[in-house]
Structures are given as C-alpha cells and as structure tokens.
Design an enzyme around this catalytic site. Structure first.
Site: not given
Length: 173
Positions: A97-98, A109, A136, A143, A145
C-alpha cells in the site's frame, strides 16, 4: 482535496504502477538507505518485465488511487502462489500500500486498505497478512489501528543491508 477513486489496474496501467511505485518507495525509504541500494532496488522491482509479469499474474491484484487524472497511490495484493511467503490458500497478502507523500494524512491509504479488505472478502479469504519494516512507524500504527497483530518477522534485504520486517495478520469474520 477532490475525491479519491480506487480503480482496478491492468496491463494498460503498467507505466503508472512503475512511476507511482518508484516515487512512493523512494519517498518512504530513501533517507534510511544508500542511494546505490535504492537505485538497484527500484530498477529491479519496477522493471517493465517484472511489473508486466505481476500484472499478468491472475493471483495478483492491483488497484490505483486516482485524484481526478493523477495517480496518488496504489495497492498490490497476492493470493495463492503469488504470495511472497506464506502461500496459504485461505489468505490474501497485502504486498504494497503506497501513497504519495503529498497525499499522506488524506485517507488514501485507508481507502486502499478498504479495497484490500473487500477483495479478501470477495475471494472468501480467512485472513489478510503483510510484512512491514519495523522502523516504518507510520505504517505500523496504520496497520495496528486496522486490527493487525504481529505474528513473526522476516528479513528484507535492500542492497547490503538486512532489515527486519514485522509480519502482521488480521483474521476476517
């Protein structure tokens, strides 16, 4: 901000995937890695042959986030043997996911993640999984969350540097 539209990508989107992939990976990781390592990774990971092969793989699914006619992010999902590690038929991997830095904090995102979740449900998968670099922190927070929990680690090699990715999964109802 105008609205963001998520669209399934195909071979016609090859250059867009390459461009967004290179830009977002560079924006996210350049300051933590050597210029040489970044250059090599970007050339290999986003080569025309590699991306074309991934786009043509029926077990890989790409989606692009568009703001009007500008691509601002993308999602790559893998099932079956396209998965980078686990290759469990009941799982779907979120490989990428960028989101462009210019669109961080604008829920792009989240929209891409929501597409991953919908795709997993449509494919009747039991869980989503991914690997995320332990440093990161923005991605880790995102993630967590969204209900992902750590279950292991693996090594990601960038240039001469071995980096630790946290493996995370989310069980689906």
């Amino acid at each position: 901000m105008s609205s963001i539209i998520i669209q399934k990508a195909g071979i016609k989107d090859l250059e867009t995937i390459q461009d967004v992939g290179r830009q977002t990976f560079y924006e996210t990781f350049a300051e933590s890695n050597s210029e040489e390592a970044m250059k090599t990774y970007l050339e290999e990971s986003f080569s025309t042959e590699k991306v074309k092969s991934e786009l043509n793989n029926p077990d890989s699914h790409f989606f692009i986030a568009w703001e009007e006619d500008i691509p601002v992010g993308y999602l790559k999902l893998n099932s079956g043997t396209a998965q980078t590690e686990m290759q469990d038929d009941t799982s779907l991997e979120i490989e990428r996911i960028y989101v462009k830095q210019s669109h961080h904090g604008q829920k792009v995102g989240q929209l891409l993640y929501d597409q991953a979740l919908a795709t997993a449900q449509n494919l009747n998968k039991s869980y989503l999984w991914l690997g995320v670099w332990e440093e990161n922190l923005r991605a880790l927070q995102f993630y967590r969350k969204n209900g992902f929990e750590e279950f292991g680690t693996h090594t990601f090699r960038l240039g001469d540097d071995d980096q630790t990715d946290l493996m995370m999964k989310k069980l689906l109802d």
